[in-house]
Design a protein around this motif. Structure first.
Motif, short mmCIF file in Angstrom:
data_model
loop_
_atom_site.label_atom_id
_atom_site.label_comp_id
_atom_site.label_asym_id
_atom_site.label_seq_id
_atom_site.Cartn_x
_atom_site.Cartn_y
_atom_site.Cartn_z
N GLU A 45 0.83 -1.21 0.00
CA GLU A 45 0.00 0.00 0.00
C GLU A 45 0.86 1.26 0.00
N ASP A 49 1.11 4.75 -2.17
CA ASP A 49 0.92 6.07 -1.56
C ASP A 49 2.18 6.92 -1.59
N ASP A 76 -4.63 12.16 5.44
CA ASP A 76 -5.56 11.03 5.48
C ASP A 76 -5.04 9.95 6.44
N TYR A 81 -9.79 8.34 9.76
CA TYR A 81 -10.28 7.10 10.37
C TYR A 81 -11.74 7.25 10.78
N ALA A 94 -9.79 12.24 3.85
CA ALA A 94 -9.99 10.92 3.26
C ALA A 94 -10.55 11.02 1.85
N ASP A 98 -8.73 9.97 -1.64
CA ASP A 98 -9.35 9.00 -2.54
C ASP A 98 -9.36 9.52 -3.97
N TRP A 132 -13.04 -4.84 -0.62
CA TRP A 132 -12.20 -4.12 0.33
C TRP A 132 -12.81 -2.77 0.65
N ASP A 133 -12.63 -2.29 1.88
CA ASP A 133 -13.23 -1.03 2.31
C ASP A 133 -12.74 0.15 1.49
N SER A 134 -11.45 0.22 1.24
CA SER A 134 -10.88 1.35 0.52
C SER A 134 -10.96 1.11 -0.98
N ASN A 136 -9.21 2.40 -3.26
CA ASN A 136 -7.89 2.44 -3.87
C ASN A 136 -6.94 1.39 -3.31
N ALA A 137 -6.99 1.16 -2.00
CA ALA A 137 -6.12 0.13 -1.42
C ALA A 137 -6.53 -1.26 -1.89
#
Length: 206
Positions: A45, A49, A76, A81, A94, A98, A132-134, A136-137
């Motif tokens: 990750e 980033d 972020d 969070y 955040a 994104d 996945w929650d993100s 981009n991740a």
């Protein structure tokens, strides 16, 4: 590297301590496999980033673009969070992160796929990233895990609470070797990107 070195020595306490400095999860409650997974995820990750995203915005807007991107990404990481403390405060950081990372993250995922097990990386990206929650991740880590042939994701502890996360990648359980291979993947990707930037800049000024 300190996490990988400690795991290879069989020093779980040192691996947990070093891993705890790389992210926000509670590494003190993790076993060796989970510590290796956390470190491998962080390498993949952060490759997006801290390396490829910054190169992308440098290519587009020069040093100010890279600085703006890294500022948004750092804010972020500090504030973005969904917690009682940062739930309302960090939403802007955040969302900005994104938006700025949408294209670089997918280029990073494609880079990982190109330089690793491409077929498995594309399959994991397509099937696993949406869970996945993100936004981009997910592509970055799913493609990276697939490229390395390792299984990441799964349950993780944050602030004393275990959270169920999607499984990313396919293949072996993570270990010290997966951390080192993730680092090599990022390094090779950086060389590829720098070569591409050099060619693009040379074409622009030709």
């Amino acid at each position: 590297l300190p996490v990988a070195d400690a795991l290879e020595r069989g020093d779980l306490d040192a691996a947990r301590s070093a891993g705890g400095r790389m992210g926000s999860r509670d590494t003190a409650v993790l076993d060796g496999r989970q510590v290796a997974a956390a470190a491998t995820e962080s390498v993949l990750e952060n490759g997006s980033d801290a390396v490829f995203g910054a190169l992308f915005w440098f290519l587009l807007l020069g040093a100010p673009g890279a600085l703006l991107y890294r500022l948004a990404n750092t804010l972020d990481a500090m504030w973005g969070y969904r917690s009682a403390r940062y739930g309302r405060f960090g939403w802007a950081a955040a969302r900005i992160d994104d938006a700025l990372n949408f294209v670089p993250a997918r280029l990073t995922a494609a880079t990982y796929a190109l330089l690793g097990d491409a077929q498995r990386a594309w399959r994991c990206w397509r099937r696993q990233a949406p869970a996945w929650d993100s936004p981009n991740a997910g592509p970055v880590m799913a493609a990276g895990a697939g490229a390395l042939g390792v299984q990441l994701g799964g349950a993780a502890s944050y602030e004393g609470v275990w959270e169920e996360r999607a499984v990313l990648g396919e293949g072996d359980a993570p270990d010290a070797g997966s951390i080192r291979r993730a680092m090599r993947l990022v390094r090779r990707g950086a060389v590829l990107w720098l070569a591409a930037i050099w060619l693009i800049e040379g074409y622009r000024h030709a």
